[in-house]
Design an enzyme around this catalytic site. Structure first.
Site, PDB file in Angstrom:
ATOM      1  N   HIS A 113     -77.710  -2.042 -70.911  1.00  0.00           N
ATOM      2  CA  HIS A 113     -78.662  -2.265 -69.813  1.00  0.00           C
ATOM      3  C   HIS A 113     -78.811  -3.765 -69.559  1.00  0.00           C
ATOM      4  CE1 HIS A 113     -80.240   1.743 -69.086  1.00  0.00           C
ATOM      5  NE2 HIS A 113     -80.527   1.939 -70.353  1.00  0.00           N
ATOM      6  N   HIS A 143     -76.742   0.413 -76.690  1.00  0.00           N
ATOM      7  CA  HIS A 143     -77.207   1.049 -75.457  1.00  0.00           C
ATOM      8  C   HIS A 143     -78.062   0.074 -74.643  1.00  0.00           C
ATOM      9  CE1 HIS A 143     -78.656   4.518 -73.012  1.00  0.00           C
ATOM     10  NE2 HIS A 143     -79.705   3.735 -72.871  1.00  0.00           N
ATOM     11  N   GLU A 144     -79.067  -0.491 -75.297  1.00  0.00           N
ATOM     12  CA  GLU A 144     -79.988  -1.373 -74.565  1.00  0.00           C
ATOM     13  C   GLU A 144     -79.281  -2.658 -74.145  1.00  0.00           C
ATOM     14  OE1 GLU A 144     -82.454   0.128 -73.569  1.00  0.00           O
ATOM     15  OE2 GLU A 144     -82.607   1.752 -75.045  1.00  0.00           O
ATOM     16  N   GLU A 187     -78.134   3.349 -66.216  1.00  0.00           N
ATOM     17  CA  GLU A 187     -77.791   4.170 -67.370  1.00  0.00           C
ATOM     18  C   GLU A 187     -76.263   4.265 -67.516  1.00  0.00           C
ATOM     19  OE1 GLU A 187     -79.452   5.617 -70.579  1.00  0.00           O
ATOM     20  OE2 GLU A 187     -80.643   4.706 -69.015  1.00  0.00           O
TER      21      GLU A 187
HETATM   22 ZN    ZN Z   1     -81.024   3.734 -71.264  1.00  0.00          ZN
END
Ligand code: ZN
Length: 510
Positions: A268, A264-265, A303
């Site tokens: 980003h 997830h990160e 996101e």
């Molecule tokens: Zn996030």
């Protein structure tokens, strides 16, 4: 030096200060001893005030006027014109926000975040309550200062997602509930128990970390321009495209926690690392209004990237068919009874749960709706901070049929309200919706994409995302980007279709 260049130099200096603030925040959330919270709060407040006094100043007003006169005739779609518009919009909003309010929020935020962490540990909502009450009052002050027509939430979400409103969110939420709740009902009715519980075994933390590094590098996170650390509440933060920090957290038993937080990160991080170099230190990578100096179009747009890589790629059958061998090499004993398909099922298990960050893709957005609806009601004064645990428990019962055994697993679970991030939660759902729309468009435009993803080749997707989205930084609003890439505005059809296809197949509930 042209008037535009003078403004750009001025903005660059402000940008540097925002990145230094980010460095302090990164340190606060990864390395700092808890005892440092109060002095760090003062440091953040001081620097925030100085940064703001550079931006909201007569100098900026004069430089903006001069640059606007100069660029007036230039192409209105150029980065230059867009940077100028961003700066002007941010200036007009920022100057409505009193700098002492910003400083009070920064100071309270750091302390309140530390109090929240302790309150969560000790399951003690009462000790956090006065801080939350103050933070709510400051957010109401902030909304009034920014100004709004219909709802204070509209002013607050402007910091994260320009163009979004409470009314629009109500419509989006209604569509999502209408699609998700019946799907969830069908899934829960047939759910078969897992044969082997993979999460009873122990997973060595060093091996987990190595695997997190491997998988994030595989999807393209560049470790020459970034690093991975651990944090109790994983996040990504960047100081420029050349220094992007990601974090994850480890649980010795629950392997998916570290793996999917890292993916997830890293999602980003991919956004930040692939912004065009020429946008560094410009208004097109400066988050003038939000709280993290995010370089992407909006928090929802950011996101979209994290969720696309975490879920649509990282939780896909193709991904684990391709990479299960790595997992088995790292954890031969723990994975002895599993295969790729089994692992795929295990990390896509759908069940109503109490904790947002552990929620599956089907129930996740219900957690967001619950928080957003509570925030809106708090801002309206329809509910009081005192009533929060009860309101929370009633809502999670309504959406997910669960009762939290304590506030730690209920109203105290998220960090956001402690540092004042009101208006931020819906950006997660906006990200999910955008991710589905964007990936559907990518498949349409690149018929061979599915085959490449099945081969474990992520470069073509990364290049396409960079070309269409990442490289532009904040030049386009999330709505504009979506329209350019998909020809559509934000809508729930692609997300609902994605969930329906994936999970009706997984659970055999066609
Ligand atoms: Zn996030």
């Amino acid at each position: 030096m042209t008037a535009y260049d003078k403004l750009a130099a001025h903005i660059a200096e402000y940008h540097d200060l925002l990145c230094i603030l980010n460095t302090l925040k990164w340190d606060m959330r990864t390395m700092m001893p808890a005892s440092g919270a109060s002095s760090r709060g003062r440091q953040l407040a001081t620097l925030t005030r100085h940064a703001k006094s550079i931006f909201v100043s007569d100098d900026t007003a004069r430089l903006l006027d001069a640059a606007e006169n100069e660029v007036a005739s230039a192409d209105s779609d150029s980065y230059r014109a867009r940077a100028l518009r961003q700066s002007r919009d941010a200036y007009e909003i920022q100057r409505r926000i009193p700098s002492d309010l910003v400083a009070r929020m920064a100071a309270l935020g750091a302390e309140s975040e530390a109090v929240w962490a302790k309150a969560k540990d000790e399951n003690d909502f009462v000790s956090f309550k006065p801080y939350l009450s103050q933070m709510l009052a400051l957010n109401i002050e902030l909304a009034d200062a920014i100004g709004y027509e219909d709802h204070p939430f509209d002013a607050l979400i402007l910091q994260f997602e320009p163009g979004m409103t409470a009314a629009r969110l109500h419509r989006i939420f209604a569509e999502l509930k209408a699609g998700i709740l019946p799907l969830l009902e069908r899934i829960v009715a047939v759910e078969a128990p897992l044969v082997v519980d993979l999460w009873e075994a122990e997973y060595d933390l060093a091996a987990q970390k190595q695997l997190c590094r491997e998988l994030t590098a595989l999807i393209g996170f560049d470790y020459d321009r970034g690093r991975l650390d651990s944090a109790p509440h994983p996040f990504e933060i960047s100081f420029t495209r050349d220094d992007v920090r990601i974090t994850t957290r480890y649980d010795a038993n629950y392997l998916p926690m570290s793996l999917f937080a890292a993916l997830h990160e890293a999602g980003h991080g991919l956004y930040e690392q692939n912004i065009a170099p020429k946008l560094t230190r410009t208004a097109l990578t400066a988050d003038f209004l939000g709280q993290y100096a995010v370089g992407g179009a909006s928090y929802g747009a950011h996101e979209f990237s994290s969720r696309l890589w975490e879920n649509q790629i990282g939780r896909s059958r193709e991904f684990w068919r391709r990479h299960f061998g790595r997992l088995q090499a790292a954890f031969p004993q723990q994975m002895a009874a599993a295969d790729a398909e089994y692992f795929y099922q295990a990390v896509n298990r759908v069940r109503p749960s109490l904790i947002r960050v552990e929620a599956d893709e089907v129930t996740y957005n219900l957690h967001i709706m619950l928080r957003t609806e509570i925030e809106m009601a708090l801002l309206e004064g329809a509910i009081a901070v005192d009533d929060l645990p009860d309101v929370w428990n009633a809502k999670i019962q309504e959406y997910l049929g669960l009762t939290p055994p304590d506030d730690r697993r209920g109203v105290l679970q998220d960090v956001h309200w402690s540092f004042g991030g009101f208006g931020n939660f819906p950006t997660y759902t906006i990200g999910n919706i955008m991710a589905a729309q964007v990936l559907a468009a990518a498949h349409k435009q690149m018929p061979d994409l599915a085959a490449q993803l099945a081969d474990g080749d992520y470069q073509k997707l990364l290049t396409w995302l960079t070309e269409n989205i990442y490289r532009h930084g904040r030049a386009y609003r999330a709505d504009e980007l979506l329209a350019r890439v998909t020809g559509e505005s934000l809508n729930t059809a692609a997300l609902l279709a994605y969930l329906e296809n994936k999970y009706s197949d997984l659970y055999g509930v066609n």
